[in-house]
Design a protein around this motif. Structure first.
Motif, PDB file in Angstrom:
ATOM      1  N   LYS A   1       0.923  -0.815  -0.040  1.00  0.00           N
ATOM      2  CA  LYS A   1       0.207  -0.031   0.072  1.00  0.00           C
ATOM      3  C   LYS A   1       0.877   1.209   0.135  1.00  0.00           C
ATOM      4  O   LYS A   1       0.134   2.579  -0.184  1.00  0.00           O
TER       5      LYS A   1
ATOM      6  N   PRO B   1       4.610   3.642  -4.380  1.00  0.00           N
ATOM      7  CA  PRO B   1       3.542   5.424  -4.892  1.00  0.00           C
ATOM      8  C   PRO B   1       2.740   4.664  -6.111  1.00  0.00           C
ATOM      9  O   PRO B   1       2.069   5.798  -6.688  1.00  0.00           O
ATOM     10  N   GLU B   2       3.107   3.588  -6.955  1.00  0.00           N
ATOM     11  CA  GLU B   2       1.642   2.794  -7.617  1.00  0.00           C
ATOM     12  C   GLU B   2       0.663   2.912  -6.896  1.00  0.00           C
ATOM     13  O   GLU B   2      -0.203   2.501  -7.652  1.00  0.00           O
ATOM     14  N   ALA B   3       0.779   2.822  -5.770  1.00  0.00           N
ATOM     15  CA  ALA B   3      -0.453   1.881  -4.430  1.00  0.00           C
ATOM     16  C   ALA B   3      -1.904   3.283  -4.763  1.00  0.00           C
ATOM     17  O   ALA B   3      -2.300   3.176  -3.990  1.00  0.00           O
ATOM     18  N   ASP B   4      -1.158   4.635  -5.292  1.00  0.00           N
ATOM     19  CA  ASP B   4      -2.293   5.573  -5.496  1.00  0.00           C
ATOM     20  C   ASP B   4      -3.181   5.418  -6.396  1.00  0.00           C
ATOM     21  O   ASP B   4      -4.141   5.871  -6.113  1.00  0.00           O
TER      22      ASP B   4
ATOM     23  N   SER C   1      -4.032   6.428  -8.784  1.00  0.00           N
ATOM     24  CA  SER C   1      -4.544   7.495  -9.686  1.00  0.00           C
ATOM     25  C   SER C   1      -4.294   6.726 -11.398  1.00  0.00           C
ATOM     26  O   SER C   1      -4.596   8.248 -11.920  1.00  0.00           O
TER      27      SER C   1
ATOM     28  N   LYS D   1      -1.209   1.908 -13.438  1.00  0.00           N
ATOM     29  CA  LYS D   1       0.260   1.867 -12.262  1.00  0.00           C
ATOM     30  C   LYS D   1      -1.066   0.961 -11.738  1.00  0.00           C
ATOM     31  O   LYS D   1      -0.382  -0.541 -11.229  1.00  0.00           O
ATOM     32  N   THR D   2      -2.214   0.237 -11.441  1.00  0.00           N
ATOM     33  CA  THR D   2      -3.619  -0.672 -10.846  1.00  0.00           C
ATOM     34  C   THR D   2      -2.540  -1.774 -12.077  1.00  0.00           C
ATOM     35  O   THR D   2      -2.659  -2.577 -11.264  1.00  0.00           O
TER      36      THR D   2
ATOM     37  N   ASP E   1     -13.710   7.457  -6.450  1.00  0.00           N
ATOM     38  CA  ASP E   1     -12.235   8.443  -5.676  1.00  0.00           C
ATOM     39  C   ASP E   1     -11.724   8.836  -6.501  1.00  0.00           C
ATOM     40  O   ASP E   1     -10.986   9.312  -5.996  1.00  0.00           O
TER      41      ASP E   1
ATOM     42  N   LYS F   1      -9.692   6.636  -8.414  1.00  0.00           N
ATOM     43  CA  LYS F   1      -8.133   5.865  -8.708  1.00  0.00           C
ATOM     44  C   LYS F   1      -9.532   4.762  -9.395  1.00  0.00           C
ATOM     45  O   LYS F   1     -10.403   4.173  -9.521  1.00  0.00           O
TER      46      LYS F   1
END
Length: 187
Positions: free
Chosen positions: A41, A44-47, A49, A53-54, A163, A165
């Motif tokens: 979590k 940095p990729e866990a944001d 955004s 990244k996901t 949100d 994300k």
């Protein structure tokens, strides 16, 4: 230009995808590997955004299955957001690893090929790409990852939530690929 040329031109313009003709590809590099869910979590990729990244986090999470199945599930639940893994999805993932095929998720890391038994280059990185149809469905992104052991890229679908994300919606990363040369009697 003649009448039919104008019709063909207009038809081609209408059929053109809404995205630009240039497809984006992003290399996501993991500078460190998390030891637990909190470390995952904290990446940095866990944001989450961007869908890129996901998608990369999905590969990273699946690589934990062979060493800690519950940690893998927890990581996947995190990136799935409000829609955690179902018992069916967990069983599906279990089935994909039954024959010791832990090399499949590793094959998405850059440098991992059947010739080197899917040993990825360091630092670990994943290339995620889009195509002209990746964003055809509102609030969804269909992105593609290349496995060093497959002939065509594999799809990951992500969903944009309220949100802001991008969450994992579904993945098709665990399909069969070429065996590592060390276990292939025909290599």
């Amino acid at each position: 230009m003649g009448f039919f040329d104008d019709l063909v031109k207009k038809s081609n313009e209408e059929a053109a995808p809404s995205q630009t003709s240039e497809n984006k590809a992003e290399r996501i590099t993991f500078s460190r590997l998390p030891a637990d869910l909190e470390g995952f979590k904290a990446l940095p990729e866990a944001d989450m955004s961007t869908p890129f990244k996901t998608a990369a986090l999905t590969v990273l999470a699946l690589n934990y299955f062979s060493s800690d199945k519950e940690l893998c599930y927890s990581m996947l639940d995190f990136i799935k957001g409000p829609k955690p893994l179902t018992p069916y999805e967990k069983q599906f993932i279990n089935d994909r690893f039954m024959d010791g095929k832990d090399y499949i998720p590793r094959s998405y890391f850059s440098g991992a090929t059947p010739q080197n038994d899917y040993k990825p280059a360091e630092p670990l990185s994943v290339v995620v790409s889009e195509n002209p149809y990746s964003y055809d469905d509102e609030n969804y992104a269909k992105l593609y990852l290349t496995s060093g052991g497959a002939d065509s890229p594999r799809k990951v679908t992500l969903r944009l939530a309220k949100d802001g994300k991008w969450y994992l919606w579904e993945q098709f990363l665990l399909s069969g690929i070429r065996e590592p040369e060390s276990s292939d009697p025909w290599a």
